[in-house]
Design a protein around this motif. Structure first.
Motif, PDB file in Angstrom:
ATOM      1  N   ILE A 290       0.836  -1.201   0.000  1.00 44.09           N
ATOM      2  CA  ILE A 290       0.000   0.000   0.000  1.00 44.09           C
ATOM      3  C   ILE A 290       0.868   1.247   0.000  1.00 44.09           C
ATOM      4  O   ILE A 290       0.570   2.233  -0.685  1.00 44.09           O
ATOM      5  CB  ILE A 290      -0.948  -0.007   1.211  1.00 44.09           C
ATOM      6  N   ALA A 291       1.966   1.217   0.779  1.00 43.83           N
ATOM      7  CA  ALA A 291       2.881   2.358   0.832  1.00 43.83           C
ATOM      8  C   ALA A 291       3.448   2.669  -0.549  1.00 43.83           C
ATOM      9  O   ALA A 291       3.604   3.834  -0.933  1.00 43.83           O
ATOM     10  CB  ALA A 291       3.994   2.089   1.835  1.00 43.83           C
ATOM     11  N   LYS A 292       3.738   1.610  -1.304  1.00 44.18           N
ATOM     12  CA  LYS A 292       4.275   1.794  -2.659  1.00 44.18           C
ATOM     13  C   LYS A 292       3.227   2.423  -3.565  1.00 44.18           C
ATOM     14  O   LYS A 292       3.527   3.316  -4.363  1.00 44.18           O
ATOM     15  CB  LYS A 292       4.739   0.453  -3.212  1.00 44.18           C
ATOM     16  N   GLU A 293       1.979   1.945  -3.450  1.00 36.30           N
ATOM     17  CA  GLU A 293       0.900   2.482  -4.278  1.00 36.30           C
ATOM     18  C   GLU A 293       0.625   3.949  -3.953  1.00 36.30           C
ATOM     19  O   GLU A 293       0.241   4.729  -4.826  1.00 36.30           O
ATOM     20  CB  GLU A 293      -0.364   1.650  -4.069  1.00 36.30           C
ATOM     21  N   LEU A 294       0.816   4.311  -2.688  1.00 36.43           N
ATOM     22  CA  LEU A 294       0.557   5.690  -2.264  1.00 36.43           C
ATOM     23  C   LEU A 294       1.784   6.592  -2.384  1.00 36.43           C
ATOM     24  O   LEU A 294       1.746   7.762  -1.987  1.00 36.43           O
ATOM     25  CB  LEU A 294       0.069   5.696  -0.806  1.00 36.43           C
ATOM     26  N   ASN A 295       2.875   6.020  -2.909  1.00 37.94           N
ATOM     27  CA  ASN A 295       4.130   6.761  -3.063  1.00 37.94           C
ATOM     28  C   ASN A 295       4.685   7.264  -1.740  1.00 37.94           C
ATOM     29  O   ASN A 295       5.201   8.387  -1.635  1.00 37.94           O
ATOM     30  CB  ASN A 295       3.935   7.949  -4.028  1.00 37.94           C
ATOM     31  N   VAL A 296       4.549   6.422  -0.710  1.00 38.54           N
ATOM     32  CA  VAL A 296       5.121   6.757   0.602  1.00 38.54           C
ATOM     33  C   VAL A 296       5.967   5.580   1.094  1.00 38.54           C
ATOM     34  O   VAL A 296       5.938   5.234   2.270  1.00 38.54           O
ATOM     35  CB  VAL A 296       4.021   7.111   1.625  1.00 38.54           C
ATOM     36  N   ALA A 297       6.700   4.976   0.179  1.00 34.05           N
ATOM     37  CA  ALA A 297       7.460   3.767   0.501  1.00 34.05           C
ATOM     38  C   ALA A 297       8.517   4.008   1.571  1.00 34.05           C
ATOM     39  O   ALA A 297       8.989   3.050   2.206  1.00 34.05           O
ATOM     40  CB  ALA A 297       8.123   3.215  -0.763  1.00 34.05           C
ATOM     41  N   ASP A 298       8.907   5.261   1.786  1.00 33.67           N
ATOM     42  CA  ASP A 298       9.925   5.559   2.794  1.00 33.67           C
ATOM     43  C   ASP A 298       9.373   5.478   4.217  1.00 33.67           C
ATOM     44  O   ASP A 298      10.140   5.513   5.185  1.00 33.67           O
ATOM     45  CB  ASP A 298      10.512   6.954   2.563  1.00 33.67           C
ATOM     46  N   ILE A 299       8.065   5.404   4.352  1.00 37.21           N
ATOM     47  CA  ILE A 299       7.460   5.326   5.682  1.00 37.21           C
ATOM     48  C   ILE A 299       7.299   3.852   6.050  1.00 37.21           C
ATOM     49  O   ILE A 299       6.560   3.117   5.392  1.00 37.21           O
ATOM     50  CB  ILE A 299       6.083   6.027   5.704  1.00 37.21           C
ATOM     51  N   PRO A 300       8.003   3.367   7.079  1.00 37.80           N
ATOM     52  CA  PRO A 300       8.029   1.931   7.377  1.00 37.80           C
ATOM     53  C   PRO A 300       6.720   1.392   7.952  1.00 37.80           C
ATOM     54  O   PRO A 300       6.414   0.220   7.828  1.00 37.80           O
ATOM     55  CB  PRO A 300       9.165   1.795   8.396  1.00 37.80           C
ATOM     56  N   TYR A 301       5.931   2.233   8.617  1.00 35.22           N
ATOM     57  CA  TYR A 301       4.692   1.779   9.234  1.00 35.22           C
ATOM     58  C   TYR A 301       3.789   2.981   9.481  1.00 35.22           C
ATOM     59  O   TYR A 301       4.211   4.136   9.351  1.00 35.22           O
ATOM     60  CB  TYR A 301       4.958   1.065  10.566  1.00 35.22           C
TER      61      TYR A 301
END
Length: 466
Positions: A290-301
């Motif tokens: 989901i983080a990748k889809e939302l372009n927030v992959a740098d946020i671990p949780y």
């Protein structure tokens, strides 16, 4: 001759010194090396196999102290059983109620006789009786309950001051930490079992409201309401249920955290009911995908805010849809259960520190919590409200929404029939919460009628097209 004798004595002395040195430095060193090698081997073997020396853990003091604070709770209720329907139908015969006895455990939390147990242990009781570890028996009265969290508070009037347990901080428990469970399984009083913390903030409710401690300490029927304590003898949970196909222990047991229990007890004593706080957000866990889809992959949780309740504390504080809550009061937030486990220990008007991410920027704010009100939604002229635990118990159902208001005047002529009824399903899909209603409405054609199934106050089923 003297030279030969001198050389001989020098050689003899040198040989003696060599022999002594060999004995001292090599044979003793070899022995020491052998002993160290054996010790190291044993240490490595124990370490690799996970063996902990028995002297490192001692349950005796914690068990002895806890046993004296755990009581046996007996619930006497009366049930009317239909033994002869023909006699009832033709002669008006009414069977006499039969006594039914249920048992469980409880924990003394004050020296003057306040006792915590599970709500399901004392549910529908006509009489409550408590037996202490010294076999003294007292009548108990119910102070209050929280059916949602399955906690009840009792009071007895003891002859003398009682031993009581001290609350521990359930927020500080660690996975793998040793714990003991004390209760009365199968009426076997003062039973102690040991295990470890298997999981924290375990969600056993589809609504994500409850947050249990999971342990592998053996808990069986009768343990409900008993104590889960750490090795220091501090109460960290109230044992409440097991997960089993047979009804007996199979390795999974659950307890209400002590911090939640303590807050419920304080509310019941101070206010007479439980003060539930609300933040006013709904959403989902931030997974790597989901983080990748939302372009927030740098946020671990984090907890992704999908929706905010109108005029809620979260909305008033400036939080927006799309914000990602990462911490509350410096504790990591990954799921809605993590969030609820903190909110469950708070009251309306309590303040919390919220850290969140917006547009890849870390932000923080202080939020004053509001009162947890039932959620409502309009469904084509009907106002629906989520059921609380008490209402579900009264109606003997575990799903549905209550009709609280008629918005469309076309329904006024059916007012007596509709108001207070329970909407069970929409287009044959059972509904449990507001979000399900929203999803169904979003997927349905607004111009087409929908079929709803209701249950009225008399327990009769109604089907309408609206």
């Amino acid at each position: 001759m003297k030279k030969i004798l001198g050389v001989f004595l020098i050689c003899l002395l040198s040989g003696s010194m060599t022999l002594v040195g060999y004995k001292y430095f090599f044979e003793n060193r070899s022995t020491v090396d052998t002993e160290l090698s054996n010790t190291d081997a044993n240490h490595l073997s124990n370490t690799r196999s996970g063996i902990v020396p028995s002297s490192a853990i001692d349950f005796t003091q914690a068990a002895e102290n806890t046993v004296n604070t755990v009581v046996h709770v007996k619930n006497l209720s009366y049930v009317s059983a239909r033994s002869n329907p023909i006699m009832e139908l033709f002669y008006g015969y009414k069977p006499e109620p039969k006594p039914q006895i249920g048992t469980g455990s409880g924990v003394i939390i004050t020296e003057d006789g306040y006792i915590v147990t599970n709500n399901h242990v004392i549910a529908n009781a006509s009489e409550l009786e408590v037996t202490l570890s010294n076999n003294e028996t007292y009548k108990a009265r119910l102070i209050g309950t929280d059916k949602e969290m399955d906690i009840a508070l009792l009071k007895i009037e003891p002859k003398n001051k009682l031993s009581y347990i001290v609350f521990g901080d359930s927020d500080n428990i660690q996975l793998g930490e040793w714990v003991i469970a004390v209760g009365n399984p199968y009426n076997l009083t003062s039973t102690v079992t040991a295990g470890i913390i298997s999981a924290k903030a375990r969600n056993l409710s589809k609504a994500g409201i409850q947050s249990f401690i999971q342990t592998d300490a053996a808990i069986n029927p009768g343990n409900s309401g008993g104590a889960l304590v750490n090795t220091r003898g501090e109460l960290i949970g109230i044992n409440t249920m097991i997960s089993s196909n047979t009804g007996a222990y199979v390795g999974y047991a659950f307890a209400v955290p002590s911090n939640v229990t303590r807050k419920i007890v304080e509310d019941l004593l101070e206010y007479g009911n439980v003060q539930n706080a609300s933040l006013g957000v709904s959403g989902f866990e931030l997974t790597p995908q989901i983080a990748k889809e939302l372009n927030v992959a740098d946020i671990p949780y984090g907890f992704y805010i999908q929706e905010l309740v109108g005029n809620s504390p979260a909305q008033q504080s400036g939080l927006r849809q799309g914000d990602i809550i990462t911490k509350i009061n410096n504790k990591n937030i990954k799921t809605f259960v993590d969030l609820r486990s903190i909110i469950n220990t708070k009251r309306p008007n309590d303040k919390i520190e919220v850290e969140y991410v917006r547009d890849n920027k870390s932000l923080a704010t202080t939020i004053t919590l509001g009162k947890n009100e039932p959620r409502k939604i309009e469904l084509r002229g009907l106002e629906l409200q989520e059921l609380d635990a008490t209402e579900k118990e009264e109606w003997n159902i575990n799903y549905g929404l209550k009709i609280t208001k008629l918005i469309n005047s076309d329904f006024d002529k059916y007012k007596d029939e509709l108001l207070g009824s329970i909407l069970l399903s929409i287009n044959d899909i059972k509904v449990e919460n507001i979000n399900q209603v929203k999803n169904i409405l979003n997927q349905s054609n607004q111009k087409q009628k929908i079929k709803v199934t209701l249950m009225n106050k008399n327990g009769e089923y109604l089907r309408l097209l609206i």
